[in-house]
Design a protein around this motif. Structure first.
Motif, PDB file in Angstrom:
ATOM      1  N   VAL A  33       0.812  -1.198  -0.047  1.00  0.00           N
ATOM      2  CA  VAL A  33      -0.028  -0.035   0.044  1.00  0.00           C
ATOM      3  C   VAL A  33       0.791   1.414  -0.072  1.00  0.00           C
ATOM      4  N   ASP A  34       0.477   2.126  -0.880  1.00  0.00           N
ATOM      5  CA  ASP A  34       1.473   3.485  -0.941  1.00  0.00           C
ATOM      6  C   ASP A  34       0.389   4.396  -1.477  1.00  0.00           C
ATOM      7  N   ILE A  35       0.023   5.325  -0.528  1.00  0.00           N
ATOM      8  CA  ILE A  35      -0.923   6.385  -0.781  1.00  0.00           C
ATOM      9  C   ILE A  35      -0.433   7.333  -1.872  1.00  0.00           C
ATOM     10  N   PHE A  36       0.811   7.226  -1.782  1.00  0.00           N
ATOM     11  CA  PHE A  36       1.598   8.641  -2.524  1.00  0.00           C
ATOM     12  C   PHE A  36       1.403   8.094  -4.049  1.00  0.00           C
ATOM     13  N   VAL A  37       1.363   6.872  -4.123  1.00  0.00           N
ATOM     14  CA  VAL A  37       1.381   6.545  -5.620  1.00  0.00           C
ATOM     15  C   VAL A  37       0.079   6.889  -6.325  1.00  0.00           C
ATOM     16  N   GLN A  38      -1.017   6.320  -5.459  1.00  0.00           N
ATOM     17  CA  GLN A  38      -2.518   6.714  -5.732  1.00  0.00           C
ATOM     18  C   GLN A  38      -2.848   8.384  -5.717  1.00  0.00           C
ATOM     19  N   TYR A  39      -2.209   9.046  -5.006  1.00  0.00           N
ATOM     20  CA  TYR A  39      -2.706  10.318  -4.728  1.00  0.00           C
ATOM     21  C   TYR A  39      -1.699  11.480  -4.801  1.00  0.00           C
ATOM     22  N   GLY A  40      -0.576  10.987  -4.811  1.00  0.00           N
ATOM     23  CA  GLY A  40       0.523  11.965  -4.554  1.00  0.00           C
ATOM     24  C   GLY A  40       0.646  12.734  -5.777  1.00  0.00           C
ATOM     25  N   LYS A 214       7.094  20.813  12.358  1.00  0.00           N
ATOM     26  CA  LYS A 214       8.417  21.437  12.902  1.00  0.00           C
ATOM     27  C   LYS A 214       9.587  21.287  11.613  1.00  0.00           C
ATOM     28  N   TYR A 215       9.453  20.031  11.249  1.00  0.00           N
ATOM     29  CA  TYR A 215      10.815  19.494  10.554  1.00  0.00           C
ATOM     30  C   TYR A 215      10.411  19.442   9.011  1.00  0.00           C
ATOM     31  N   LEU A 216       9.166  19.312   8.706  1.00  0.00           N
ATOM     32  CA  LEU A 216       8.792  19.036   7.341  1.00  0.00           C
ATOM     33  C   LEU A 216       8.157  20.297   6.552  1.00  0.00           C
ATOM     34  N   LYS A 217       8.083  20.181   5.255  1.00  0.00           N
ATOM     35  CA  LYS A 217       7.306  21.302   4.502  1.00  0.00           C
ATOM     36  C   LYS A 217       6.767  20.736   3.148  1.00  0.00           C
ATOM     37  N   GLY A 218       6.082  21.605   2.487  1.00  0.00           N
ATOM     38  CA  GLY A 218       5.774  21.457   1.252  1.00  0.00           C
ATOM     39  C   GLY A 218       5.230  19.923   0.857  1.00  0.00           C
ATOM     40  N   GLN A 219       5.456  19.108  -0.226  1.00  0.00           N
ATOM     41  CA  GLN A 219       5.033  17.999  -0.479  1.00  0.00           C
ATOM     42  C   GLN A 219       5.284  16.773   0.476  1.00  0.00           C
ATOM     43  N   VAL A 220       6.503  16.970   1.198  1.00  0.00           N
ATOM     44  CA  VAL A 220       6.639  16.073   2.123  1.00  0.00           C
ATOM     45  C   VAL A 220       5.950  16.175   3.274  1.00  0.00           C
ATOM     46  N   LEU A 221       5.712  17.338   3.798  1.00  0.00           N
ATOM     47  CA  LEU A 221       4.554  17.486   4.908  1.00  0.00           C
ATOM     48  C   LEU A 221       3.260  17.032   4.384  1.00  0.00           C
ATOM     49  N   ASP A 222       2.739  17.300   3.203  1.00  0.00           N
ATOM     50  CA  ASP A 222       1.628  16.870   2.888  1.00  0.00           C
ATOM     51  C   ASP A 222       1.343  15.435   3.037  1.00  0.00           C
ATOM     52  N   TYR A 223       2.302  14.666   2.455  1.00  0.00           N
ATOM     53  CA  TYR A 223       2.313  13.302   2.450  1.00  0.00           C
ATOM     54  C   TYR A 223       2.333  12.688   3.671  1.00  0.00           C
ATOM     55  N   THR A 224       3.264  13.201   4.808  1.00  0.00           N
ATOM     56  CA  THR A 224       3.237  12.646   5.954  1.00  0.00           C
ATOM     57  C   THR A 224       2.087  12.767   6.879  1.00  0.00           C
ATOM     58  N   LEU A 225       1.498  14.117   6.653  1.00  0.00           N
ATOM     59  CA  LEU A 225       0.457  14.273   7.378  1.00  0.00           C
ATOM     60  C   LEU A 225      -0.906  13.585   7.022  1.00  0.00           C
ATOM     61  N   ILE A 245      -6.851  17.951   8.214  1.00  0.00           N
ATOM     62  CA  ILE A 245      -7.014  17.953   6.754  1.00  0.00           C
ATOM     63  C   ILE A 245      -7.064  19.187   6.351  1.00  0.00           C
ATOM     64  N   SER A 246      -7.295  20.160   7.098  1.00  0.00           N
ATOM     65  CA  SER A 246      -7.283  21.763   6.888  1.00  0.00           C
ATOM     66  C   SER A 246      -5.886  22.362   6.635  1.00  0.00           C
ATOM     67  N   GLN A 247      -4.845  21.479   7.466  1.00  0.00           N
ATOM     68  CA  GLN A 247      -3.519  21.817   6.903  1.00  0.00           C
ATOM     69  C   GLN A 247      -2.755  21.353   5.455  1.00  0.00           C
ATOM     70  N   LEU A 248      -3.857  20.693   4.965  1.00  0.00           N
ATOM     71  CA  LEU A 248      -2.872  20.222   3.546  1.00  0.00           C
ATOM     72  C   LEU A 248      -3.264  20.889   2.493  1.00  0.00           C
ATOM     73  N   TYR A 253      -5.079  14.893  -1.848  1.00  0.00           N
ATOM     74  CA  TYR A 253      -4.778  14.148  -0.164  1.00  0.00           C
ATOM     75  C   TYR A 253      -6.145  14.732   0.528  1.00  0.00           C
ATOM     76  N   ARG A 254      -6.580  15.886   0.268  1.00  0.00           N
ATOM     77  CA  ARG A 254      -7.788  16.250   1.214  1.00  0.00           C
ATOM     78  C   ARG A 254      -8.909  15.343   0.680  1.00  0.00           C
ATOM     79  N   ASN A 255      -9.219  15.446  -0.611  1.00  0.00           N
ATOM     80  CA  ASN A 255     -10.442  14.504  -1.063  1.00  0.00           C
ATOM     81  C   ASN A 255     -10.190  12.884  -0.665  1.00  0.00           C
TER      82      ASN A 255
END
Length: 425
Positions: A33-40, A214-225, A245-248, A253-255
């Protein structure tokens, strides 16, 4: 029960149809399973797929998997770490990484591999080391219900892992990097908590989310959250899910989370329990609910008798609420000093987590009024008292403490300024 928790955390359920659609872009079996592949990010997904599916790359991976058959198979590796002591496990991972990098460098057709694929292989090998090292701590800690503390790794093993240098959008190509990120925020959050286990899952998710920010940002933060909430939405409240969800930034990813966490998002908030001694701490003139300020002290509307109060009911996860704040600030800035003394802007949060509330106040720079919180979402005392079923919601109280507009116009409505100025005369 705890064992089921671990597998839900690390292996979310995916339907067979989803697995069939999954492009083979990772180094593990294609049913992983890798949600990044499906929705990243589609461009990154396509780039990784193109690199791995090239004939030269496939030939290399065939030979690599013969030499190191289970390197990237998470389920197998997670079982292996349960039977090893930490020193032997780290040494095993160290030797594997060294051997695998040497295999790549000495591969007979190395020059035929594209530089981008070579970099991807190196990335997977290096991040797999850190992924499996940190997972030793987290998985063993979760499985042992007798432990009250998370198993901490010897400092010498983690000192080379600088949290300030983890964020790398180019590394999202690497499946091992994506596997590593949830363990990274979990382990470093545990470290900040002195490795004490949580009893409150909502607070645990909140703290992990804060470490990610605190440590991540951009696409990396979006994926991790997204991964954090996807794996845990059944363990948190509706308000907490809405906030994260509002932070994304990414709509995909929101959907995904709106659909995956539908049951959580749709459940009603429980009515917040009032403390037995709360009525004794403050005179509740007008039967006003008790609020808690940023300083931790309790107060209620009686505090503002003699002033006009414009009440703004909001929550940190509420996008429309945030959209009105600039109008509030502009309106307040236009007041004379006398008007600022006679008219109070009171922001009342219905967040379930005070940390989310305080962080939002700070990040949004809401310094043009007073602040209070009534915990419990739509089940909070103020929500119940004033029948607040949606936010933003506004209310105006006159100098005598009478609620003259229980459903007042928004800050963006010109009528609001006229009402406040008239009442303050």
């Amino acid at each position: 029960m705890l064992k089921n928790f671990i597998f839900l955390l690390l292996f979310p359920v995916i339907s067979f149809s989803q697995a069939e659609r999954r492009p083979i872009i990772g180094f593990s079996k294609p049913d992983s399973v890798d949600i990044f592949v499906q929705y990243g990010n589609a461009e990154i997904v396509k780039k990784a797929a193109d690199l791995i599916q090239a004939p030269e790359s496939q030939a290399f991976l065939t030979e690599f998997n013969k030499k190191f058959p289970d390197t990237f198979e998470k389920e197998i590796r997670y079982k292996q770490l349960l039977t090893a002591n930490v020193d032997d496990w780290e040494m095993r991972l160290y030797d594997e990484r060294k051997s695998q990098l040497a295999f790549l460098k000495n591969y007979p057709n190395f020059d035929k591999l594209s530089p981008e694929f070579q970099k991807l292989v190196e990335s997977n090998i290096r991040w797999n080391y850190w992924h499996l090292l940190l997972s030793y701590s987290i998985i063993r800690s979760n499985l042992d219900t007798k432990l009250t503390r998370v198993v901490s790794l010897p400092t010498v093993m983690t000192e080379a892992l600088d949290p300030q240098k983890i964020n790398d959008e180019s590394a999202l190509l690497s499946e091992s990097y994506r596997d590593f990120l949830p363990f990274f925020i979990t382990y470093f959050n545990s470290q900040e908590q002195k490795f004490v286990k949580y009893a409150d899952q909502v607070k645990a998710i909140t703290d992990k989310g804060n470490v990610a920010q605190k440590y991540l940002k951009g696409q990396v933060l979006d994926y991790t959250l997204t991964k954090l909430i996807y794996d845990n939405c059944g363990r948190i409240t509706a308000s907490s899910a809405k906030f994260w969800i509002s932070q994304l930034e990414a709509n995909n990813y929101r959907n995904l989370l709106f659909e995956h966490c539908k049951e959580t998002l749709n459940k009603k908030e429980e009515v917040a329990k009032k403390k037995d001694d709360s009525k004794d701490k403050l005179p509740l003139g007008g039967d006003y609910p008790v609020l808690t300020g940023l300083d931790g002290k309790q107060f209620n509307f009686a505090k503002y008798k003699g002033k006009v109060v414009y009440v703004d009911f909001w929550a940190s996860w509420c996008g429309p609420c945030r959209g009105e704040f600039p109008y509030s600030k502009k309106m307040h800035e236009g007041f004379t000093e006398k008007q600022k003394k006679n008219i109070v802007f009171l922001y009342i949060s219905i967040d379930e987590d005070p940390t989310n509330w305080k962080n939002a106040v700070d990040n949004l720079k809401l310094d043009n009024g007073d602040h209070g919180i009534s915990n419990g979402g739509f089940g909070s005392s103020v929500s119940q008292k004033y029948q607040i079923n949606s936010i933003p919601r506004y209310m105006i109280i006159d100098k005598n403490g009478t609620i003259v507009r229980p459903d007042a116009p928004r800050p963006s409505n010109p009528e609001t300024l006229e009402l406040l100025l008239k009442l303050s005369e």
